[in-house]
Design a protein around this motif. Structure first.
Motif, mmCIF file in Angstrom:
data_model
loop_
_atom_site.group_PDB
_atom_site.id
_atom_site.type_symbol
_atom_site.label_atom_id
_atom_site.label_comp_id
_atom_site.label_asym_id
_atom_site.label_seq_id
_atom_site.Cartn_x
_atom_site.Cartn_y
_atom_site.Cartn_z
ATOM 1 N N TYR A 40 0.833 -1.200 0.000
ATOM 2 C CA TYR A 40 0.000 0.000 0.000
ATOM 3 C C TYR A 40 0.867 1.249 0.000
ATOM 4 C CZ TYR A 40 -4.286 -2.577 0.585
ATOM 5 O OH TYR A 40 -5.355 -3.409 0.368
ATOM 6 N N GLU A 41 1.902 1.239 0.808
ATOM 7 C CA GLU A 41 2.810 2.388 0.861
ATOM 8 C C GLU A 41 3.559 2.535 -0.462
ATOM 9 O OE1 GLU A 41 4.567 5.793 1.941
ATOM 10 O OE2 GLU A 41 2.915 4.790 2.955
ATOM 11 N N ASP A 42 3.894 1.418 -1.064
ATOM 12 C CA ASP A 42 4.638 1.438 -2.317
ATOM 13 C C ASP A 42 3.862 2.135 -3.435
ATOM 14 O OD1 ASP A 42 6.840 0.741 -4.018
ATOM 15 O OD2 ASP A 42 5.660 -0.949 -4.772
ATOM 16 N N VAL A 43 2.556 2.032 -3.434
ATOM 17 C CA VAL A 43 1.734 2.638 -4.489
ATOM 18 C C VAL A 43 0.939 3.841 -3.984
ATOM 19 C CG1 VAL A 43 1.565 0.477 -5.764
ATOM 20 C CG2 VAL A 43 -0.237 1.083 -4.132
ATOM 21 N N SER A 44 1.375 4.436 -2.884
ATOM 22 C CA SER A 44 0.580 5.467 -2.209
ATOM 23 C C SER A 44 0.679 6.865 -2.810
ATOM 24 C CB SER A 44 0.975 5.544 -0.729
ATOM 25 O OG SER A 44 2.301 6.036 -0.599
ATOM 26 N N ASN A 45 1.561 7.091 -3.750
ATOM 27 C CA ASN A 45 1.752 8.434 -4.274
ATOM 28 C C ASN A 45 0.449 9.133 -4.675
ATOM 29 O OD1 ASN A 45 3.292 10.721 -5.255
ATOM 30 N ND2 ASN A 45 2.736 9.964 -7.269
ATOM 31 N N PRO A 46 -0.462 8.472 -5.397
ATOM 32 C CA PRO A 46 -1.696 9.169 -5.793
ATOM 33 C C PRO A 46 -2.630 9.495 -4.619
ATOM 34 C CG PRO A 46 -1.302 7.278 -7.208
ATOM 35 C CD PRO A 46 -0.347 7.183 -6.062
ATOM 36 N N CYS A 47 -2.311 8.998 -3.431
ATOM 37 C CA CYS A 47 -3.141 9.260 -2.250
ATOM 38 C C CYS A 47 -2.557 10.368 -1.381
ATOM 39 C CB CYS A 47 -3.299 7.981 -1.431
ATOM 40 S SG CYS A 47 -4.143 6.674 -2.332
ATOM 41 N N ARG A 48 -1.550 11.022 -1.865
ATOM 42 C CA ARG A 48 -0.916 12.124 -1.135
ATOM 43 C C ARG A 48 -1.509 13.454 -1.618
ATOM 44 N NH1 ARG A 48 3.781 10.052 1.247
ATOM 45 N NH2 ARG A 48 4.387 8.034 0.386
ATOM 46 N N PRO A 49 -1.288 14.538 -0.888
ATOM 47 C CA PRO A 49 -1.747 15.850 -1.362
ATOM 48 C C PRO A 49 -1.191 16.139 -2.763
ATOM 49 C CG PRO A 49 -1.074 15.993 0.925
ATOM 50 C CD PRO A 49 -0.681 14.620 0.441
ATOM 51 N N LEU A 50 -1.919 16.910 -3.548
ATOM 52 C CA LEU A 50 -1.612 17.132 -4.960
ATOM 53 C C LEU A 50 -0.163 17.543 -5.204
ATOM 54 C CD1 LEU A 50 -2.544 17.183 -7.895
ATOM 55 C CD2 LEU A 50 -3.340 19.524 -7.506
ATOM 56 N N GLU A 51 0.359 18.507 -4.447
ATOM 57 C CA GLU A 51 1.742 18.952 -4.664
ATOM 58 C C GLU A 51 2.724 17.795 -4.555
ATOM 59 O OE1 GLU A 51 3.204 22.293 -2.474
ATOM 60 O OE2 GLU A 51 1.427 23.493 -2.927
ATOM 61 N N GLN A 52 2.552 16.956 -3.538
ATOM 62 C CA GLN A 52 3.442 15.799 -3.369
ATOM 63 C C GLN A 52 3.223 14.782 -4.478
ATOM 64 O OE1 GLN A 52 2.645 14.336 0.549
ATOM 65 N NE2 GLN A 52 3.657 16.057 1.544
ATOM 66 N N CYS A 53 1.988 14.582 -4.862
ATOM 67 C CA CYS A 53 1.669 13.649 -5.936
ATOM 68 C C CYS A 53 2.356 14.067 -7.239
ATOM 69 C CB CYS A 53 0.154 13.576 -6.120
ATOM 70 S SG CYS A 53 -0.384 12.494 -7.447
ATOM 71 N N ILE A 54 2.282 15.336 -7.565
ATOM 72 C CA ILE A 54 2.907 15.851 -8.781
ATOM 73 C C ILE A 54 4.422 15.697 -8.712
ATOM 74 C CG2 ILE A 54 3.349 17.946 -10.126
ATOM 75 C CD1 ILE A 54 0.502 18.866 -9.288
ATOM 76 N N GLU A 55 5.000 16.086 -7.585
ATOM 77 C CA GLU A 55 6.455 15.985 -7.412
ATOM 78 C C GLU A 55 6.939 14.551 -7.602
ATOM 79 O OE1 GLU A 55 10.428 16.768 -6.665
ATOM 80 O OE2 GLU A 55 8.836 18.235 -6.998
ATOM 81 N N TRP A 56 6.263 13.613 -6.973
ATOM 82 C CA TRP A 56 6.696 12.217 -7.064
ATOM 83 C C TRP A 56 6.381 11.607 -8.422
ATOM 84 C CZ3 TRP A 56 10.333 9.970 -4.517
ATOM 85 C CH2 TRP A 56 10.712 10.521 -3.300
ATOM 86 N N ALA A 57 5.332 12.037 -9.059
ATOM 87 C CA ALA A 57 5.056 11.561 -10.424
ATOM 88 C C ALA A 57 6.186 12.003 -11.349
ATOM 89 C CB ALA A 57 3.711 12.079 -10.913
ATOM 90 N N ALA A 58 6.661 13.232 -11.183
ATOM 91 C CA ALA A 58 7.775 13.734 -11.993
ATOM 92 C C ALA A 58 9.042 12.931 -11.717
ATOM 93 C CB ALA A 58 8.008 15.216 -11.709
ATOM 94 N N ARG A 59 9.322 12.690 -10.459
ATOM 95 C CA ARG A 59 10.531 11.933 -10.104
ATOM 96 C C ARG A 59 10.474 10.503 -10.623
ATOM 97 N NH1 ARG A 59 12.656 13.551 -4.152
ATOM 98 N NH2 ARG A 59 12.384 15.796 -4.336
ATOM 99 N N ILE A 60 9.329 9.879 -10.455
ATOM 100 C CA ILE A 60 9.171 8.484 -10.897
ATOM 101 C C ILE A 60 9.267 8.403 -12.419
ATOM 102 C CG2 ILE A 60 7.504 6.587 -11.070
ATOM 103 C CD1 ILE A 60 6.576 7.525 -8.194
ATOM 104 N N SER A 61 8.647 9.337 -13.115
ATOM 105 C CA SER A 61 8.708 9.348 -14.576
ATOM 106 C C SER A 61 10.144 9.522 -15.054
ATOM 107 C CB SER A 61 7.837 10.468 -15.148
ATOM 108 O OG SER A 61 6.487 10.246 -14.826
ATOM 109 N N GLU A 62 10.855 10.457 -14.449
ATOM 110 C CA GLU A 62 12.256 10.690 -14.835
ATOM 111 C C GLU A 62 13.110 9.455 -14.561
ATOM 112 O OE1 GLU A 62 15.346 12.118 -16.630
ATOM 113 O OE2 GLU A 62 13.426 13.166 -16.618
ATOM 114 N N GLU A 63 12.897 8.820 -13.425
ATOM 115 C CA GLU A 63 13.640 7.601 -13.123
ATOM 116 C C GLU A 63 13.343 6.521 -14.158
ATOM 117 O OE1 GLU A 63 14.081 4.187 -9.645
ATOM 118 O OE2 GLU A 63 12.782 5.920 -9.292
ATOM 119 N N CYS A 64 12.092 6.372 -14.503
ATOM 120 C CA CYS A 64 11.688 5.374 -15.493
ATOM 121 C C CYS A 64 12.329 5.681 -16.840
ATOM 122 C CB CYS A 64 10.171 5.351 -15.606
ATOM 123 S SG CYS A 64 9.557 4.138 -16.765
ATOM 124 N N PHE A 65 12.263 6.934 -17.275
ATOM 125 C CA PHE A 65 12.875 7.313 -18.545
ATOM 126 C C PHE A 65 14.370 7.023 -18.536
ATOM 127 C CE2 PHE A 65 9.484 10.834 -18.940
ATOM 128 C CZ PHE A 65 8.608 9.981 -19.576
#
Length: 112
Positions: free
Chosen positions: A4-29
């Protein structure tokens, strides 16, 4: 609980969600560019369909990837867990974040 914690990013406040989506996307790329660059370039040279377009930095839609992630992995998992724990705040963030990504996708934006 760990999953649950591993996939929790979309359950965080929007600013944190956006920040981590950017980081995860960059890592994936970054990880996939090195591995798949030759494969992807070879596919393009041969005029074949690129097998992993989600990992192509030039064509990836981060909003679409977030929407898919939420749809396929997060929503049902968190709703199931709600039977045991009060997750109202997390589910509200999830709903707000889903709407944010959906809005970007509807505007045909690919980035954050």
């Amino acid at each position: 609980m760990i999953k649950y914690e591993d996939v929790s990013n979309p359950c965080r406040p929007l600013e944190q969600c956006i920040e981590w989506a950017a980081r995860i996307s960059e890592e994936c790329f970054s990880q996939t560019e090195a591995v798949s660059a030759l494969q992807t370039e070879e596919e393009k040279k041969l005029d074949l369909t690129v097998a992993m377009p989600a990992f192509d930095r030039n064509t990836c839609s981060i909003p679409k990837s977030q929407i898919s992630f939420i749809d396929y992995f997060v929503t049902d998992m968190y709703h199931a867990w709600e039977d045991f724990v009060d997750l109202q705040e997390l589910l509200q963030h999830l709903d707000n974040n889903f709407k944010y990504w959906k809005g970007l996708d509807e505007m045909k934006l690919r980035g954050i």
